[in-house]
Scaffold this motif. Structure first.
Motif, mmCIF file in Angstrom:
data_model
loop_
_atom_site.group_PDB
_atom_site.id
_atom_site.type_symbol
_atom_site.label_atom_id
_atom_site.label_comp_id
_atom_site.label_asym_id
_atom_site.label_seq_id
_atom_site.Cartn_x
_atom_site.Cartn_y
_atom_site.Cartn_z
ATOM 1 N N GLY A 110 0.512 -1.054 -0.407
ATOM 2 C CA GLY A 110 0.053 0.276 -0.317
ATOM 3 C C GLY A 110 0.366 1.418 -0.330
ATOM 4 N N LEU A 111 2.234 1.188 -0.261
ATOM 5 C CA LEU A 111 2.861 2.425 -0.096
ATOM 6 C C LEU A 111 2.474 3.653 -1.141
ATOM 7 N N ARG A 185 -2.982 -10.780 1.362
ATOM 8 C CA ARG A 185 -1.718 -11.451 1.244
ATOM 9 C C ARG A 185 -1.272 -11.659 0.332
ATOM 10 N N HIS A 186 -0.116 -10.556 0.568
ATOM 11 C CA HIS A 186 0.899 -10.339 -0.164
ATOM 12 C C HIS A 186 2.449 -11.682 0.037
ATOM 13 N N LYS A 187 1.623 -12.494 -1.265
ATOM 14 C CA LYS A 187 2.779 -14.126 -1.152
ATOM 15 C C LYS A 187 3.187 -14.293 -2.419
ATOM 16 N N PRO A 188 4.101 -14.510 -2.568
ATOM 17 C CA PRO A 188 4.885 -15.294 -3.625
ATOM 18 C C PRO A 188 3.591 -16.371 -4.676
ATOM 19 N N MET A 189 3.764 -16.603 -5.731
ATOM 20 C CA MET A 189 2.830 -17.777 -6.389
ATOM 21 C C MET A 189 0.697 -17.303 -5.462
ATOM 22 N N TYR A 190 0.520 -16.508 -4.727
ATOM 23 C CA TYR A 190 -0.881 -16.742 -4.508
ATOM 24 C C TYR A 190 -1.736 -15.574 -4.926
ATOM 25 N N LYS A 193 -5.519 -10.753 -4.395
ATOM 26 C CA LYS A 193 -7.019 -9.755 -4.909
ATOM 27 C C LYS A 193 -6.380 -8.842 -5.469
ATOM 28 N N TYR A 194 -5.804 -8.140 -4.575
ATOM 29 C CA TYR A 194 -5.189 -6.588 -3.928
ATOM 30 C C TYR A 194 -3.893 -6.386 -4.376
ATOM 31 N N GLY A 195 -3.374 -6.810 -5.338
ATOM 32 C CA GLY A 195 -1.692 -6.324 -5.740
ATOM 33 C C GLY A 195 -1.307 -5.136 -5.873
ATOM 34 N N SER A 196 -2.455 -4.764 -6.593
ATOM 35 C CA SER A 196 -1.668 -3.219 -7.402
ATOM 36 C C SER A 196 -3.068 -2.414 -6.815
#
Length: 261
Positions: A110-111, A185-190, A193-196
């Motif tokens: 969320g930066l 949940r910002h995890k690799p290969m996940y 839904k709200y990545g950006s």
């Protein structure tokens, strides 16, 4: 508030208190130090600060503070979420777990919306606060410096409420976007839904419409208005106290020299 108290008891109303205190204490100090240096740098030769310089100083100071302390903001947001709070055993543990499982992206989730929220909020708040003081001060003090006890504190607090309220109205959507991204949940290969910020905006608009961007506006409005008013009132009184204290020191030295001679 009733729903939170029923679900998690009275303790739930204060969930996330420790990271909030840590972030606010460090954030306020960093913000005012940066703000003072920037306003001094941006002042014109006659010692005044233009409207554009006021906006620039406020936005820059808050942006710097928000970027440095964003990991604590992420932890605070996670602690406040009932379904995520039990996963962490403290602030340090949360920072380690988020960093290990989600990397830098998780710690600084969320930066962009945070900067987009905080920069205009701080800029508008500082602008409205200064303008409100310029308008109100002559009415109560006949143009004299506002440093007269309860009347000055009341004026500072009222201007803080006004500035906080107006600035909050313009930055509510950015705050909602920021919160959604930090709870995700910002995890690799996940499949995030709200990545950006753009993905979050599209999803919210498609699923919730414009109303989604103003969820939680009432508690944020109260928190921001009161928080900003209290912070700036304490700041103004602290500056006034130390200014008076520093002015007394030379006179004391002069008196001592006069006695010795």
């Amino acid at each position: 508030m009733v729903a939170v108290a029923r679900q998690d008891g009275a303790r739930g109303l204060w969930r996330g208190g420790i990271p909030t205190i840590m972030r606010n204490m460090m954030g306020v100090g960093l913000y005012f130090v940066t703000l003072n240096n920037l306003t001094t740098l941006l002042k014109s030769s006659d010692g005044t600060l233009s409207n554009s310089s006021t906006l620039l100083a406020g936005a820059s100071a808050r942006s710097i503070s928000s970027m440095i302390l964003l990991p604590l903001t992420v932890v605070k947001t996670r602690f406040e979420a009932f379904e995520l709070a039990h996963k962490y055993n403290g602030v340090l543990h949360a920072l380690i777990v988020i960093g290990r499982n989600e990397g830098v992206k998780g710690l600084f989730a969320g930066l962009l919306p945070t900067i987009i929220r905080d920069a205009p909020y701080a800029a508008l708040y500082l602008f409205f606060y200064i303008k409100a003081k310029e308008w109100i001060q002559p009415l109560f003090f006949d143009g004299s410096p506002a440093g007269k006890g309860i009347a000055a504190m009341t004026m500072n607090f009222s201007c803080g409420l006004l500035g906080g309220g107006l600035a909050t109205l313009f930055t509510q959507p950015q705050d909602v976007i920021k919160t959604r991204m930090q709870l995700s949940r910002h995890k690799p290969m996940y499949n995030d839904k709200y990545g950006s910020a753009w993905q979050t905006m599209k999803r919210m608009f498609n699923e919730e419409g414009l109303y989604g961007f103003f969820r939680g506006s009432s508690p944020r409005f109260v928190k921001r208005c009161l928080g900003s008013a209290i912070t700036w009132t304490i700041y103004e009184e602290t500056v006034l106290f130390y200014d008076k204290l520093l002015r007394r020191r030379p006179s004391r030295k002069t008196d001592e020299q006069a006695v010795n001679t």
